[in-house]
Enzyme design. Structure first.
Site, PDB file in Angstrom:
ATOM      1  N   THR A  70      15.068  -2.277 -22.132  1.00  0.00           N
ATOM      2  CA  THR A  70      14.214  -3.228 -21.412  1.00  0.00           C
ATOM      3  C   THR A  70      13.719  -4.317 -22.347  1.00  0.00           C
ATOM      4  O   THR A  70      13.746  -5.509 -22.018  1.00  0.00           O
ATOM      5  CB  THR A  70      13.037  -2.467 -20.769  1.00  0.00           C
ATOM      6  OG1 THR A  70      13.566  -1.659 -19.710  1.00  0.00           O
ATOM      7  CG2 THR A  70      11.994  -3.409 -20.202  1.00  0.00           C
ATOM      8  N   GLN A 177      24.638   0.301 -18.684  1.00  0.00           N
ATOM      9  CA  GLN A 177      25.337   1.414 -18.038  1.00  0.00           C
ATOM     10  C   GLN A 177      26.746   1.637 -18.581  1.00  0.00           C
ATOM     11  O   GLN A 177      27.309   2.698 -18.392  1.00  0.00           O
ATOM     12  CB  GLN A 177      25.394   1.193 -16.518  1.00  0.00           C
ATOM     13  CG  GLN A 177      24.047   1.337 -15.824  1.00  0.00           C
ATOM     14  CD  GLN A 177      23.460   2.739 -15.946  1.00  0.00           C
ATOM     15  OE1 GLN A 177      24.187   3.731 -16.135  1.00  0.00           O
ATOM     16  NE2 GLN A 177      22.140   2.837 -15.879  1.00  0.00           N
ATOM     17  N   CYS A 320      11.741   5.937   0.664  1.00  0.00           N
ATOM     18  CA  CYS A 320      10.722   6.969   0.784  1.00  0.00           C
ATOM     19  C   CYS A 320      10.842   7.974  -0.352  1.00  0.00           C
ATOM     20  O   CYS A 320      10.876   9.173  -0.141  1.00  0.00           O
ATOM     21  CB  CYS A 320      10.817   7.638   2.143  1.00  0.00           C
ATOM     22  SG  CYS A 320      12.436   7.533   2.888  1.00  0.00           S
TER      23      CYS A 320
END
Lengths: 460, 460
Positions: A70, A177, A320
């Site tokens: 990051t 990745q 959710c």
């Protein structure tokens, strides 16, 4: 207890562990000091930089170790934008980038910069043409991931790099990745990666900045890492990161073939074993170890919980789950179903039997969750009785709005409509996706007193 | 091979090593995930935060783990300044802060902020009164170290915190050098520290921000560490940092008494064993393990090199060491001699015999370096013959200008002057310091065609 979430963080590679232990003894001192402990630390740091640079495909003096992937992305984007401020303040990136890129872009926009987000197709891929169309005179930087972290689709990095080169725009590639599987092809200008994604330790990211790329470090000055990563070097972890990158690369050719076959099996079997499933992402141009699918009429959090009880650790881009209420921006950009979403990313060494056991467990788990939620069984719809229906799903979270829709669609005649009232953010994505899967017509969305009204016309 | 540079980086504490190993196995997964590996990582992270917060003296939700002490300082200062932008953009700090504070202040000034640097006395200490005098209506933040990293002098943090509180100004304390020895007293608002300074691993800093302190994180958004430290948590190192902080604290009371006595012995014996030495820093209000002294007529790099050959690892704030050409800003702010500077900082566990051996080796090493450089022997000056002399030391680096001065001072009568021409930055500090040590009068500095002319009047 199979761990199928390597794309979040891979278990520590044995070589990383071994190198870390050795470097704890040899590499704790300040590599800037001239006494023997410092010289020893400097030698380790230099050797790690050479090994990592070789794996990245750059010169050692082009490579900086950062505290995380990051931070590599944040520093890379802010430094490249500042270095080309005179050219302009336009930033280009794809709609499916990692949040570190999107957050950097948002910060740039908040400071008065302009941005262009490049859309993706239903497989999650950008087209080089789409990048070509948004490059401008004042474009300071373009960003593109090497492969997507949620669906595994590979991006046309070499093509985009070539047209960026032709336009004189530097390209930053987020290779988080893919770097463990191989170097990023093509003429990129900046590259970011993260060690804990390839089995290295946490606490180490890579930032490569090619010679000749204009780069102005942001933030307070610091003498470490050529001024590009402030703070005392995390040396034992850096040593472990470089050693493990070399180790996973040595295994990558054989392991990628093996895992690719396991993922192909998941891609083929899941739709056969579980009704109402959409497997997403490019089936061929993809990471070897990663597959994502979404299950209608299932909520992601319950599904993850039940899979965890069955000893499978996977992640989900459903709305959710965990701390987020919005569905994954990647699935949204692709326009695919997000409910009941599962991402399986196999760590190196995953056994075929573990995958078979997963295929054994999954149908039962999905069926149980559906039954608990009262989801419709895939069956011929009941005779039509009314021309239009309104379903009130206000206050209900995914997957309930889609379940309610599916329950009543058979009650309107072909050509009739069902209007679903919903204030759940996921419905905006999942109702159109359901229509595409079920070959019904998604008419559109209208604002309502509370939430929105989603109108669906029955076709079949 | 005694390592006497704990203030740069302490060797890894056995408890840190043990905790790190355990956490490599248990804490590699993403603590934001809900499956068992993630939950386990979350438990470790929460426990580490509680332990570290207790040692710092704050609430767990006030404490953030950063990638380094430097990053903690950078984030703490930028966040506090941004949080109080409406109040003003004035930043206060002492002249002897760590470079991470000074670089943050320079970045703030470059962006249009205003700064006040508080001077220190000859021991390296600020006075609370001096802080009181520079606080203004528009002061957004004040910074003060708990103890100085180069000379060990403790700062009056509690007093400064109290008057900052009265003025409504938050105080950020850089506790990097002292946190292993005990909590920082008084009502600070923000606190920064670095694990590898207390025997924890590299890659971990602490940033505490008290509830109620206005704080606006700078840079791109990120969901980790309450938004205050972007990037995947360096969990095994965090666990090791917290465990080792607890361990060194348990040993601190006994160990500080023991090391304080060893440092007292160095402070007393070095001036007896080595002629023309100045021991700097407060003799009482100081860190237990750290002492700094400067040797006239010696260059720091050669001295460090010779001590390294004799198997002692120390550091130096001299101008002529390592990568820097300017003498330490700390010694300069104190107005003390910088040439032949040596900082000794004892790691916990240092044996008394190692210190005795150092005291045995040092006089011989200093004498050899001086002889090689042709330094004057401390002896009565020869009969005076001329009223004034000019010494051309242009192009010569420290300690040569001072050596040349010392050689000829006896050749002018009392009341006569020696003018030293020098273009070496260290001369500006070291010629006045030599005058103070030798009780000669430093008349002043005048610009010359090249460099400066330093005028000294012979008094004794």
């Amino acid at each position: 207890m199979p761990y199928f979430d390597a794309a979040s963080s891979a278990p520590l590679h044995p070589v990383a562990r071994q190198a870390l232990l050795a470097a704890l003894d040899e590499g704790w001192a300040d590599p800037a000091r001239l006494y023997r402990e410092g010289r020893r630390a400097r030698l380790l740091l230099d050797a790690a930089r050479e090994a990592a640079a070789e794996a990245v495909g750059c010169r050692p003096d082009e490579l900086t170790f950062t505290p995380s992937g990051t931070r590599a992305v944040h520093s890379g984007i802010s430094g490249a934008l500042a270095g080309r401020r005179r050219v302009g303040r336009h930033l280009v990136f794809s709609a499916v980038e990692h949040s570190s890129v999107l957050h950097s872009a948002a910060a740039h926009e908040a400071q008065g910069g302009s941005v262009s987000e490049v859309a993706v197709d239903r497989s999650g891929a950008v087209s080089a043409q789409a990048y070509a169309e948004v490059l401008r005179e004042d474009t300071a930087l373009a960003c593109l991931q090497s492969a997507n972290h949620e669906v595994g689709t590979e991006q046309p990095v070499a093509e985009v790099a070539e047209l960026c080169r032709a336009a004189g725009v530097p390209l930053l590639v987020d290779a988080a990745q893919s770097l463990g599987w191989g170097p990023v092809p093509g003429g990129w200008s900046l590259l970011a990666a993260s060690a804990h994604k390839w089995g290295g330790p946490s606490g180490v990211g890579l930032l490569a900045v090619r010679k000749g790329v204009r780069f102005t470090v942001q933030g307070p000055a610091d003498e470490r890492e050529a001024g590009r990563a402030a703070g005392f070097e995390n040396l034992p972890a850096i040593v472990a990161a470089a050693a493990s990158l070399r180790a996973v690369r040595a295994e990558a050719a054989a392991e990628s073939v093996r895992l690719r076959a396991l993922v192909d099996r998941i891609r083929a079997r899941v739709p056969q074993l579980v009704p109402d499933v959409e497997v997403v992402g490019d089936p061929v141009r993809r990471l070897p170890h990663l597959v994502t699918f979404s299950c209608l009429y299932v909520d992601g959090e319950t599904l993850l919980h039940e899979l965890d009880r069955a000893e499978f650790s996977v992640s989900s881009g459903s709305s959710c789950t965990s701390s987020t209420l919005a569905p994954s921006h990647v699935l949204r950009a692709m326009g695919v179903l997000s409910e009941g979403n599962v991402r399986v990313s196999l760590p190196t060494g995953t056994a075929g039997e573990e995958v078979e056991r997963f295929l054994d467990v999954l149908p039962r788990v999905v069926a149980e969750v559906r039954e608990r939620l009262g989801a419709p069984v895939s069956a011929p719809p009941s005779p039509a009785v009314t021309a239009s229906l309104v379903v009130d799903a206000l206050g209900k979270r995914c997957p309930i709005p889609v379940i309610e829709l599916a329950k009543v669609i058979g009650e309107v005649p072909r050509g009739g409509t069902v209007t679903v009232l919903s204030d759940d953010e996921a419905a905006r994505l999942d109702i159109p996706a359901w229509c595409a899967m079920r070959e019904q017509e998604y008419v559109g969305e209208e604002p309502a007193d509370r939430g929105s009204a989603y109108v669906v016309r029955r076709l079949t």
